[in-house]
Design a protein around this motif. Structure first.
Motif, PDB file in Angstrom:
ATOM      1  N   GLY A 133     -11.720 -14.859   1.566  1.00 62.45           N
ATOM      2  CA  GLY A 133     -11.265 -15.691   2.692  1.00 62.45           C
ATOM      3  C   GLY A 133     -11.604 -17.150   2.452  1.00 62.45           C
ATOM      4  O   GLY A 133     -12.619 -17.466   1.835  1.00 62.45           O
ATOM      5  N   CYS A 134     -10.750 -18.035   2.981  1.00 64.37           N
ATOM      6  CA  CYS A 134     -10.892 -19.465   2.647  1.00 64.37           C
ATOM      7  C   CYS A 134     -11.865 -20.178   3.571  1.00 64.37           C
ATOM      8  O   CYS A 134     -11.997 -21.388   3.504  1.00 64.37           O
ATOM      9  CB  CYS A 134      -9.542 -20.142   2.701  1.00 64.37           C
ATOM     10  SG  CYS A 134      -8.969 -20.424   4.380  1.00 64.37           S
ATOM     11  N   GLY A 136     -11.337 -20.322   6.709  1.00 63.90           N
ATOM     12  CA  GLY A 136     -10.572 -20.578   7.920  1.00 63.90           C
ATOM     13  C   GLY A 136     -10.736 -19.398   8.864  1.00 63.90           C
ATOM     14  O   GLY A 136     -11.201 -19.542   9.998  1.00 63.90           O
ATOM     15  N   CYS A 137     -10.394 -18.205   8.391  1.00 63.79           N
ATOM     16  CA  CYS A 137     -10.555 -17.009   9.218  1.00 63.79           C
ATOM     17  C   CYS A 137     -12.016 -16.803   9.602  1.00 63.79           C
ATOM     18  O   CYS A 137     -12.326 -16.419  10.725  1.00 63.79           O
ATOM     19  CB  CYS A 137     -10.037 -15.781   8.467  1.00 63.79           C
ATOM     20  SG  CYS A 137      -8.235 -15.658   8.520  1.00 63.79           S
ATOM     21  N   GLY A 172      -9.646 -12.412   4.332  1.00 67.44           N
ATOM     22  CA  GLY A 172      -9.434 -12.708   2.917  1.00 67.44           C
ATOM     23  C   GLY A 172      -8.564 -11.670   2.243  1.00 67.44           C
ATOM     24  O   GLY A 172      -8.423 -10.536   2.717  1.00 67.44           O
ATOM     25  N   GLY A 199      -6.017 -12.143   9.768  1.00 69.07           N
ATOM     26  CA  GLY A 199      -5.379 -13.199   8.982  1.00 69.07           C
ATOM     27  C   GLY A 199      -4.389 -12.676   7.954  1.00 69.07           C
ATOM     28  O   GLY A 199      -4.458 -11.525   7.506  1.00 69.07           O
ATOM     29  N   ALA A 200      -3.458 -13.566   7.600  1.00 70.99           N
ATOM     30  CA  ALA A 200      -2.388 -13.206   6.659  1.00 70.99           C
ATOM     31  C   ALA A 200      -2.944 -12.661   5.350  1.00 70.99           C
ATOM     32  O   ALA A 200      -2.412 -11.708   4.778  1.00 70.99           O
ATOM     33  CB  ALA A 200      -1.513 -14.431   6.394  1.00 70.99           C
ATOM     34  N   CYS A 201      -4.032 -13.261   4.874  1.00 70.72           N
ATOM     35  CA  CYS A 201      -4.596 -12.819   3.595  1.00 70.72           C
ATOM     36  C   CYS A 201      -4.999 -11.356   3.653  1.00 70.72           C
ATOM     37  O   CYS A 201      -4.644 -10.562   2.799  1.00 70.72           O
ATOM     38  CB  CYS A 201      -5.827 -13.650   3.243  1.00 70.72           C
ATOM     39  SG  CYS A 201      -5.448 -15.267   2.600  1.00 70.72           S
ATOM     40  N   GLY A 230      -2.253 -14.465  11.720  1.00 70.07           N
ATOM     41  CA  GLY A 230      -2.536 -15.892  11.858  1.00 70.07           C
ATOM     42  C   GLY A 230      -3.025 -16.430  10.540  1.00 70.07           C
ATOM     43  O   GLY A 230      -3.388 -15.663   9.648  1.00 70.07           O
ATOM     44  N   CYS A 231      -3.028 -17.735  10.412  1.00 71.02           N
ATOM     45  CA  CYS A 231      -3.572 -18.330   9.188  1.00 71.02           C
ATOM     46  C   CYS A 231      -4.220 -19.642   9.554  1.00 71.02           C
ATOM     47  O   CYS A 231      -3.662 -20.683   9.340  1.00 71.02           O
ATOM     48  CB  CYS A 231      -2.487 -18.546   8.138  1.00 71.02           C
ATOM     49  SG  CYS A 231      -3.141 -19.193   6.579  1.00 71.02           S
ATOM     50  N   PRO A 232      -5.426 -19.594  10.089  1.00 71.43           N
ATOM     51  CA  PRO A 232      -6.100 -18.414  10.608  1.00 71.43           C
ATOM     52  C   PRO A 232      -5.618 -18.091  12.020  1.00 71.43           C
ATOM     53  O   PRO A 232      -5.052 -18.946  12.687  1.00 71.43           O
ATOM     54  CB  PRO A 232      -7.560 -18.873  10.650  1.00 71.43           C
ATOM     55  CG  PRO A 232      -7.471 -20.333  10.936  1.00 71.43           C
ATOM     56  CD  PRO A 232      -6.229 -20.825  10.262  1.00 71.43           C
TER      57      PRO A 232
ATOM     58  N   SER B 194      -5.356 -23.608   1.459  1.00 68.28           N
ATOM     59  CA  SER B 194      -6.107 -22.358   1.534  1.00 68.28           C
ATOM     60  C   SER B 194      -7.173 -22.239   0.446  1.00 68.28           C
ATOM     61  O   SER B 194      -7.802 -21.204   0.322  1.00 68.28           O
ATOM     62  CB  SER B 194      -5.150 -21.167   1.427  1.00 68.28           C
ATOM     63  OG  SER B 194      -4.139 -21.287   2.381  1.00 68.28           O
ATOM     64  N   ARG B 280      -3.839 -27.711   9.370  1.00 67.00           N
ATOM     65  CA  ARG B 280      -2.894 -27.135   8.413  1.00 67.00           C
ATOM     66  C   ARG B 280      -1.478 -27.597   8.743  1.00 67.00           C
ATOM     67  O   ARG B 280      -1.121 -27.703   9.912  1.00 67.00           O
ATOM     68  CB  ARG B 280      -2.958 -25.612   8.463  1.00 67.00           C
ATOM     69  CG  ARG B 280      -4.154 -25.055   7.737  1.00 67.00           C
ATOM     70  CD  ARG B 280      -4.218 -23.572   7.944  1.00 67.00           C
ATOM     71  NE  ARG B 280      -5.299 -23.014   7.156  1.00 67.00           N
ATOM     72  CZ  ARG B 280      -5.138 -22.428   5.970  1.00 67.00           C
ATOM     73  NH1 ARG B 280      -3.949 -22.309   5.439  1.00 67.00           N
ATOM     74  NH2 ARG B 280      -6.174 -21.969   5.322  1.00 67.00           N
TER      75      ARG B 280
END
Ligand code: SF4
Ligand code: SF4
Lengths: 253, 493
Positions: A133-134, A136-137, A172, A199-201, A230-232, B194, B280
């Motif tokens: 995960g970046c 964000g989430c 992530g 999250g999308a990931c 979401g992203c996030p 990201s 973003r």
């Protein structure tokens, strides 16, 4: 000695919590998309061409929230205003297919799971694992528990040990380097347990989906009970999805 | 108008030296006191040659960015310079891991992130061993107690004192650079945002500048101003996260909740300006997606003023609190000479007395018109890394208010036609909230991306954390870690 200063902080703080997470209004949020039934321009493929995560299908027009990274490109290239984002934050689903948004039709409500309501309805302790995960989430999962969103009041908590957890909250795309640790952590949780993909990931690999450095086999073996797109995703999206899953009907406090 | 944070050159004009000359040039720049921004590899132009080309980028206050390249001549070897310049250690390790280039003389040639042929070999990490009858090791992670990215920390302790901390990363490696090299130009920005999602704006602005230089685009000064507004809001928000976390870790609950909710106001402001709490999709090359009108301006002013009022109250209590002082002062110290030697950058560098801040060194875009004061602390401990956040938040908020005084309403700017120039190489850098983010993009004969290199400040600063905890009690590790607040995914890419 610092009593006066401490009181000043309390006074400036006031009441910060969102009174009803079921009826909040995150002004400006680029959230749930709507797709109108306006016919597309003949032969146009602009939105699906520009989408970085191939979230848009033109045949039986649909947008997959499990892939979308809310980059806003599709809205900007469309000559017909077919897609628009709203501030809606109910972006969760019990099933992967439930994340598809179709023409004139948003997401259905998240159905409560009777089994989950019975066991975890009043208390759900989650262990967060970030697997690529970046942050964000992760920040939004954290925010869910802060003084604003305060999920603790509904019995939802993030706990430190998998041994104390009723479930996994995963963020992530699952990097290959993290796959083993993720599985060990999941195995360490006592049964029964839930899996929540945030999250999308986590849901689809998101923007990283084509990477050979991922190993998503975990999700093939342990399908999520809840997907929060979401992203996030907004903390409201996560809290509401979980409350639905737990069978809460009321969000007021 | 060219931007000092960017340097574009046709590949044919990029100064190219053999490995010997390259090493000499590095030494010369260090001797002149110039600051190294990056040292990285790119594949050789000859596909049959597995030896990479090496690139060095320096920052000079007067000359701006300096970029040159090293190439193997005949049977030449590259000899590691880390023993002489310890700040190179991570760069040389990365080049070794990515290209297999031998680094004779490197004292610590361990994987940076377990990528490529090292993928999935996390269990092979060659930990340093401390021997002795009563020494013991404590392993923590990759999964930690809170909601945080994964990484492994191995403490070699004698009693409660940490004698050595080894930081073993790579769990977050998603292959971001490889994806960037294959991505269509439209896919690059969401990928960039990201890499380290807490620095989405910091990363995107550097990409925008690099891409604009490649495509010969310029943006209006007002657009630059909105970009910097986004960047400063991100800085304020993440510094508030850091302060809230520090307060939590020393059990100072008023700080934990107040800094946390102040952050909510700041990121909700970003959301009202661009739709995302993390900025973003706010910025794209040559474009301004969201107009900035009077009501936005009023909103920014009102929110910033409220945060200024409230933060002063909590700052006062935080700084006066004995528990906070007791836990943070003299804990996790990186003294200035050490910081200099290992090449700390960004906020952590400034907390150790270094004046590294690209906004101040290069003064690009909105910072030319409205210079932003440099904030430096001298003690290099957790307290200094707390104070620097407090002062940088004040500085950024004041700067935003000053910017608003001259900022007109700004119309949205549609995306321009953008075609990158062929056979060029561009380097750009931006001072994100943690420190400098660098991008380097190389184009091929068709103007397509041939190589993409990106660098997070955390790559360099993780070693600073390892140094900071030396001779500290192991229970102080969480506050040391929080005080640096480094990115795992930024390191692991
Ligand atoms: S907003 Fe979502 S659906 Fe639209 S282009 Fe971006 S990723 Fe694709
Ligand atoms: S879904 Fe988006 S915010 Fe979440 S980890 Fe992936 S890239 Fe980051």
């Amino acid at each position: 000695m610092n009593l006066l200063d401490a009181l000043k902080v309390r006074d400036s703080q006031g009441k910060q919590f969102v009174p009803d997470v079921r009826a909040a209004n995150p002004v400006g949020f680029r959230g749930l998309p709507v797709i109108t039934d306006t016919p597309c321009q003949q032969g146009c493929t602009e939105c699906s061409d520009c989408c970085p995560t191939t979230a848009i299908q033109l045949q039986k027009f649909s947008l997959d929230l499990g892939r979308c990274v809310w980059c806003d490109e599709c809205v900007r290239v469309c000559p017909k205003d077919k897609i628009a984002f709203t501030a809606g934050y109910r972006t969760a689903s019990r099933t992967r297919d439930g994340l598809l948004v179709h023409e004139g039709r948003g997401l259905g409500p998240v159905e409560a799971s009777e089994a989950i309501r019975k066991i975890f309805g009043r208390s759900l302790k989650l262990r967060s694992v970030s697997a690529g995960g970046c942050n964000g989430c992760e920040l939004e999962i954290n925010a869910m528990a802060n003084v604003n969103f305060d999920c603790g009041r509904y019995g939802i908590d993030i706990v430190a040990s998998p041994r104390h957890a009723d479930g996994l909250i995963l963020s992530g795309p699952i990097s290959a380097n993290m796959a083993e640790a993720l599985e060990l952590c999941y195995e360490g949780m006592p049964d029964p347990k839930v899996v929540i993909a945030v999250g999308a990931c986590a849901i689809s690999g998101g923007i990283f989906e084509p990477s050979p450095a991922l190993d998503r086999s975990f999700l093939g073996r342990f399908a999520p009970d809840l997907y929060v797109a979401g992203c996030p995703p907004h903390p409201l999206s996560i809290v509401n999805g979980i409350l639905d899953l737990m069978g809460h009907t009321d969000g007021r406090w | 108008m060219s931007h000092p944070n960017v340097l574009l050159q046709p590949l044919s004009e990029l100064e190219t030296l053999d490995f010997g000359g390259f090493a000499q040039r590095l030494e010369d720049h260090f001797a002149r006191g110039q600051r190294l921004l990056s040292l990285f590899g790119s594949p050789s132009a000859d596909p049959a040659d597995s030896t990479p080309e090496l690139h060095a980028v320096f920052v000079d206050r007067e000359q701006g960015l300096i970029h040159f390249r090293g190439r193997r001549q005949g049977t030449q070897h590259y000899l590691s310079l880390t023993s002489e310049f310890p700040s190179l250690h991570c760069f040389e390790r990365e080049i070794h891991e990515q290209y297999g280039l031998a680094m004779p003389g490197h004292p610590w040639l361990k994987p940076i992130r377990f990528e490529g042929t090292n993928l999935k070999r996390m269990n092979d990490y060659p930990f340093y061993k401390l021997k002795g009858k009563e020494v013991h090791e404590v392993g923590v992670g990759p999964i930690h107690a809170g909601v945080i990215e994964p990484g492994h920390f191995r403490f070699m302790c004698y009693g409660e004192t940490v004698h050595h901390l080894e930081i073993h990363l790579g769990y977050q490696h998603r292959g971001a650079e490889a994806l960037l090299r294959q991505a269509s130009p439209r896919k690059i920005p969401p990928l960039i945002e990201s890499i380290a999602g807490d620095t989405a704006v910091g990363y995107t602005l550097g990409f925008c500048r690099a891409w604009e230089a490649l495509c010969g685009l310029t943006v209006r000064l007002e657009v630059e101003a909105i970009r910097s507004l986004g960047l400063e809001l991100e800085r304020v928000a993440m510094h508030l996260v850091g302060l809230s976390g520090l307060a939590t870790d020393v059990a100072f609950l008023p700080g934990s909740s107040t800094y946390g909710r102040l952050r909510t106001s700041v990121i909700n402001l970003s959301m009202r300006l661009c739709g995302s709490r993390f900025g973003r999709s706010w910025f794209r090359p040559g474009e301004l997606r969201f107009p900035f009108n009077q009501s936005h301006k009023d909103d920014v002013r009102k929110t910033v003023q409220q945060v200024q009022t409230d933060i002063a109250i909590i700052n006062n209590l935080f700084q006066k609190s004995k528990t906070v002082q007791h836990r943070l002062c003299t804990t996790g110290t990186v003294p200035t000479p050490l910081a200099q030697e290992i090449g700390l950058v960004g906020m952590a560098g400034r907390a150790s007395g270094l004046s590294c801040d690209l906004r101040n060194e290069l003064r690009g875009g909105a910072y030319a018109q409205h210079p932003i004061p440099l904030v430096v602390e001298s003690t290099g401990d957790c307290w200094a890394r707390g104070l620097i956040r407090i002062h940088e938040i004040d500085t950024s908020l004041n700067w935003i208010m000053q910017l608003l005084d001259t900022l007109p309403e700004v119309e949205a700017e549609p995306p321009p036609k953008a075609e990158p120039r062929p056979n060029c190489i561009v380097v750009s850098c931006e001072e994100g909230w943690r420190g400098e983010v660098m991008h380097c993009i190389q184009t091929d004969a068709d103007g397509k991306v041939a190589h993409y290199k990106v660098q997070d400040p955390s790559l360099r600063n993780w070693f600073g954390l390892a140094q900071a905890v030396k001779n500290n009690a192991i229970y102080d590790f969480p506050i040391c870690n929080k005080s640096f607040d480094l990115s795992y995914c930024g390191n692991d890419l």
